[in-house]
Design a protein around this motif. Structure first.
Motif: not given
Length: 706
Positions: A606-618, A622-627, A647-650
């Motif tokens: 959470k702290k890393l997200i607030i400080e813009d050092e981490f993104s959930p989408f980094m 892969r999507n469900q088709a494995g692309t 939607l992502v693969d899991n």
């Protein structure tokens, strides 16, 4: 007289010729034979005699006569030539009797290329005629993924259903939008038969004569003759008003694009009754909207509140709000605060800013406002009778009504709670809930005992898919074996929530992500993220919207005089506020039942997200088709996150198609959805034709706030 006219026409041709030459462009008429080959088309269709718009007649079929005309179809030959004499005779005939003999043309991509009748076209263009009768043969291009060809296939379907050939759009889906607007009109619209033709019906109406040329023998219409005449007449009046106001200078949008936007804002019934003068007034009021469309601006997404830039000038110009002269801000809700967790959260935000700003701010609210007419009426009442200066419409369905009122009341600041809206007249706002969903997913992945997690989703609109995917990625980061099972409550025939909970439990799902806040009148522990057990749900986390913080920041921008300067680098850019944890607009609340180590890990991320050092989408996604959507070391761009159509693969489940949704959900998805494209989880790309049909006919969408 006719020779004098010829000299005037020749001057116009010479001027166009010189302008093209100086800019390095081909100075003569385009030649269809040079543009396409036999390999580019799939066949030809005879359309018979059709009145065609002269504005779409752009060239010749062969090179035989091309150098006799400049690119604007004006003559280049000398007056004393046989060409000049015949042109002059046609000019006399037009003035005395009118040119009635049909020309012969090929139509390709909704442009017309003359086979016989170049001089007749030239004369009528000189006299600024609107149309000319023509024997038309359509050259049908092969269906590909090229967007212009996709649009052309939409045009052919529209043309077959309506017989109208004068309206051209530059965006996919626009012909359907126009047909929908006409179908919804009570006075002038209506549909005769909106049932799509099957392939068998299509083959019956288009037959081959053995030479590979298709001959049209039938045309199915969906509108009455009166409706078609109303639309053609309204479009013609709009076109004249649009041209008068300088619309032709907007080269990146067509007149049809502008007309469709106008119809969607004014309504087809109203448009049918407008005079040219009324069109000109309406076009003037909407001019900023057309400029935004023409510049093809991407949405200006404000990811954090703008810095306070209060200057001496802004201090002088901005109103000094006080108890004697407070700022009046109004909120419009689509439900009662006790019946909706969404509305309740916004009401908490309204109460918060009442306390923060004290007597410098007066807030008003109107609840249970549903239809577009009701929303417009509510805004009109707030502005005209209560002098509201700021209006927040808190649900995405209100976007159209909000825009119409924003154009009507340019001095009122109207904001709609949604994202990815390309309009400068209003601003939109929403919270990046996916950041908190990622953290909730981490907790779910850490505490699940079955590796099966349930996710209750509402509408497939902008942002929702990002929430689901972030949750699933968070779970996968701490537990690579976990699966997230998504259920949509907005699909037709969806089970009651109580039945969904039972099916989750029976399938071994032990953790569920549900609605984000409690519903006051329906108090239940089934909110946030909880563990399913025989004794009922055990609440573990809650992803929270802090709307009060967002409203406080927006009101501050207004009070400090920074509304016009604090956000976009261009006054023409649409602005979307999409603030997250760093702005205090989103948070996660964790129960003591969560293991200490898991809480420590979540707080670190959470702290890393607030400080813009981490993104959930980094990193790799892969999507469900494995692309592979994103490679390791990459971050998704903001626009890619907002408009996720996969939607992502899991994740187990799929994004519902629009036809599978309940009626109330379809209306919202049509406004705020995103099309599924090449990363569609269920796409069958085995044939170009099927892929194209999906893109042309479907409006599968994903998206926004829960």
């Amino acid at each position: 007289m006719s020779y004098e006219l010829y000299e005037k026409a020749k001057k116009l041709g010479t001027k166009a010729y010189k302008a093209n030459m100086s800019e390095g462009r081909y100075p003569f008429l385009p030649v269809l034979d040079d543009i396409i080959s036999k390999e580019d088309i799939t066949g030809e269709v005879s359309l018979g005699i059709v009145d065609i718009p002269l504005s779409r007649v752009v060239g010749t079929s062969t090179a035989a006569r091309t150098q006799s005309f400049a690119s604007n179809f004006m003559p280049l030959m000398e007056r004393n030539t046989e060409f000049g004499s015949k042109w002059s005779m046609l000019s006399d005939a037009h003035m005395n009797e009118g040119i009635r003999d049909p020309i012969k043309v090929y139509e390709y991509m909704n442009y017309y290329y003359v086979v016989e009748g170049n001089k007749r076209v030239s004369v009528l263009k000189f006299f600024e005629a609107d149309s000319i009768p023509a024997f038309v043969t359509r050259k049908v291009p092969k269906l590909t993924d090229d967007e212009e060809i996709q649009i052309y296939y939409e045009f052919m379907d529209f043309n077959k259903k309506t017989g109208i050939n004068s309206i051209w759009f530059t965006q996919l889906g626009s012909y359907k939008r126009l047909m929908d607007q006409v179908a919804m009109a009570e006075k002038h619209g209506g549909v005769l038969d909106d049932t799509p033709q099957s392939s068998q019906q299509a083959s019956a109406s288009d037959s081959a004569d053995g030479t590979g040329i298709l001959i049209r023998t039938e045309v199915g219409r969906i509108w009455s003759d009166d409706t078609i005449l109303e639309l053609k007449a309204a479009y013609k009046r709009f076109e004249k008003g649009y041209k008068q106001k300088g619309g032709k200078k907007l080269s990146n949008i067509s007149t049809g694009d502008a007309f469709l936007t106008f119809v969607e804002l004014k309504g087809f019934d109203n448009v049918c009754e407008m005079s040219i003068e009324e069109f000109e007034i309406g076009i003037t009021s909407m001019w900023q909207e057309f400029l935004v469309m023409n510049e093809s601006y991407e949405v200006e997404v404000s990811l954090d509140p703008p810095e306070e830039r209060k200057t001496v000038l802004s201090s002088i110009l901005s109103p000094n709000y006080s108890a004697a002269k407070p700022l009046k801000a109004a909120f419009i809700y689509d439900a009662d605060t006790a019946d909706s967790d969404w509305v309740y959260a916004h009401e908490l935000g309204r109460n918060y800013i009442k306390e923060v700003f004290g007597d410098k701010l007066v807030t008003l609210k109107i609840a249970n406002v549903h239809t577009e007419d009701e929303i417009i009426s509510a805004i009109e009442d707030l502005v005209e009778n209560h002098k509201a200066e700021v209006i927040f419409t808190t649900n995405a369905q209100a976007i159209s009504a909000s825009l119409k009122c924003a154009i009507k009341y340019p001095d009122v600041k109207i904001l709609n709670c949604s994202i990815n809206t390309l309009h400068r007249y209003i601003r939109t706002y929403d919270a990046r809930l996916y950041e908190a969903k990622f953290l909730a997913g981490m907790i779910a992945g850490a505490v699940t005992e079955t590796n099966k997690i349930g996710y209750m989703a509402t509408f497939p609109i902008y942002g929702i898919t990002a929430n689901i995917n972030a949750f699933a990625l968070g779970a996968k980061m701490v537990n690579p074996n976990v699966k997230v099972y998504v259920q949509w409550t907005s699909v037709k025939g969806a089970e009651a929530k109580s039945d969904l909970y039972k099916s989750f439990y029976q399938e071994g799902i032990d953790i569920v992500s549900d609605q984000d806040m409690i519903t006051p009148r329906k108090a239940s522990r089934k909110y946030g993220m909880y563990k399913l057990s025989e004794n009922g749900p055990e609440n573990m986390t809650m992803t929270a919207y802090n709307w009060g913080t967002m409203y406080e920041r927006i009101i501050n921008i207004i009070m400090q005089g920074g509304w016009n300067s604090a956000d976009a680098d261009s006054e023409s850019k649409p602005i979307n506020y999409w603030w997250g944890m760093s702005a205090g607009v989103v948070d996660i609340i964790m129960s003591d039942k969560i293991p200490v180590g898991t809480r420590r890990l979540v707080n670190t991320i959470k702290k890393l997200i607030i400080e813009d050092e981490f993104s959930p989408f980094m990193g790799e996604i892969r999507n469900q088709a494995g692309t592979i959507i994103s490679e390791e070391g990459e971050d998704l761009e903001v626009e890619e996150i907002i408009t996720m159509n996969y939607l992502v693969d899991n994740v187990v489940g799929e994004i519902p198609e629009i036809d599978d949704l309940k009626e109330e959900a379809r209306a919202l998805v049509e406004i705020k959805g995103v099309q599924q494209g090449s990363t569609d989880n269920n796409a069958d790309n085995s044939s170009t034709e099927k892929n194209a049909d999906n893109k042309l006919g479907n409006t599968d969408n994903t998206g926004d706030s829960e």
